[in-house]
Write a protein that holds these residues in place. Structure first.
Motif, short mmCIF file in Angstrom:
data_model
loop_
_atom_site.label_atom_id
_atom_site.label_comp_id
_atom_site.label_asym_id
_atom_site.label_seq_id
_atom_site.Cartn_x
_atom_site.Cartn_y
_atom_site.Cartn_z
N TRP A 139 0.84 -1.20 0.00
CA TRP A 139 0.00 0.00 0.00
C TRP A 139 0.87 1.25 0.00
N ILE A 141 0.02 5.23 1.04
CA ILE A 141 -0.93 6.22 1.53
C ILE A 141 -0.27 7.58 1.31
N THR A 160 -6.63 12.43 0.74
CA THR A 160 -5.64 11.39 1.00
C THR A 160 -5.83 10.27 -0.01
N ILE A 162 -4.78 6.49 -2.05
CA ILE A 162 -4.40 5.10 -1.80
C ILE A 162 -3.93 4.45 -3.10
N LEU A 164 -2.66 0.44 -4.15
CA LEU A 164 -2.77 -0.89 -3.54
C LEU A 164 -2.45 -1.97 -4.56
N LEU A 181 -9.76 -2.33 1.50
CA LEU A 181 -9.86 -0.93 1.11
C LEU A 181 -10.82 -0.16 2.01
N VAL A 184 -9.06 0.43 5.37
CA VAL A 184 -8.01 1.45 5.32
C VAL A 184 -8.61 2.84 5.13
N ALA A 185 -9.61 2.96 4.27
CA ALA A 185 -10.27 4.26 4.09
C ALA A 185 -10.88 4.74 5.40
N VAL A 198 -11.15 10.27 0.64
CA VAL A 198 -10.07 9.33 0.29
C VAL A 198 -10.21 9.07 -1.20
N ALA A 200 -8.46 7.60 -5.12
CA ALA A 200 -7.56 6.66 -5.80
C ALA A 200 -7.68 6.90 -7.30
#
Length: 244
Positions: A139, A141, A160, A162, A164, A181, A184-185, A198, A200
């Motif tokens: 990961w 971040i 923020t 991500i 992965l 996911l 983590v979010a 969050v 991606a």
């Protein structure tokens, strides 16, 4: 009365004028020195404050704790280069991973990618994902608003991001990605109160990845052209986290 011509002025007047000029100059120098000293103290104090508080991810990487998920106990562990390079390098050379990460090749290529983050300013933190005690995913971040992503699509302050990958082929396609996911979010939103989203940006061709993000409560916001790929902008909004 006409102004005094300094060429004919009495010596006492010239001496008085000179003394006043010298005193004024000395006072100016002394005042300037005090200002410089005060400024130096301010800079030093600011530097000490930044050393203590200037963490672009709010200490997120130092506060990962194991969390329960539907697929097991999961924890993000910040990468240690000497310990984790062989494993991450092997994953990057898996053809299914290399197609989208484009980091296949010699070990030094993976090392350079990791080192750029580990020795950077803290805007991106590389981690191993450990599920029930076994490292099984990689990961990143990162601060999306400080990333090149911000040059290509609208981002909000403290967004923020991500990145992965699931390391083993056997871990793909069975719902692990969505479950992790989402976990983590949630951690990011819980630990970063200033973060409203969050985000991606997986490759728009990576259907399994898109499905994992959608299953984790992200929404498909747009397609954006980034250097080297056309990406799907996936967003998980704080205000929608209990809805999606």
């Amino acid at each position: 009365m006409p102004p005094t011509d300094v060429r004919t002025a009495p010596t006492e007047f010239l001496d008085l004028f000179t003394d006043m000029a010298v005193a004024f100059t000395d006072g100016t120098i002394e005042s300037t020195a005090r200002t410089i000293e005060s400024t130096a103290r301010t800079i030093e104090s600011t530097a000490r404050t930044l050393d203590l508080t200037d963490d672009l991810l709010d200490g997120l990487h130092a506060s990962w704790e194991p969390v329960p998920t539907p697929v097991g106990t999961f924890q993000l562990v910040p990468v240690l280069l000497d310990r984790d390079l062989p494993l991450v390098h092997a994953w990057m050379n898996d053809p299914a991973v290399a197609e989208f990460w484009e980091l296949a090749g010699p070990r030094q290529r993976t090392a350079d990618h990791l080192r750029a983050q580990l020795e950077g300013d803290g805007r991106s933190v590389p981690c191993l994902g450990v599920l029930d005690g076994t490292p099984m995913s990689y990961w990143e971040i990162y601060r999306a608003d400080l990333d090149p992503l911000a040059l290509h699509c609208p981002v909000l302050p403290h967004d923020t991001g991500i990145h992965l990958l699931l390391g083993a082929a056997g871990d793909r396609g069975r719902g692990l990605g969505s479950a992790l996911l989402r976990a983590v979010a949630d951690l990011v939103l819980d630990r970063r109160p200033a973060c409203a989203r969050v985000v991606a940006e997986p490759d728009h061709r990576n259907t399994p990845s898109l499905a994992a993000f959608l299953g984790a409560g992200f929404r498909y916001a747009a397609e954006v052209d980034l250097p080297g790929k056309r990406a799907a902008l996936m967003i998980r909004d704080r205000v929608l986290r209990d809805v999606l």
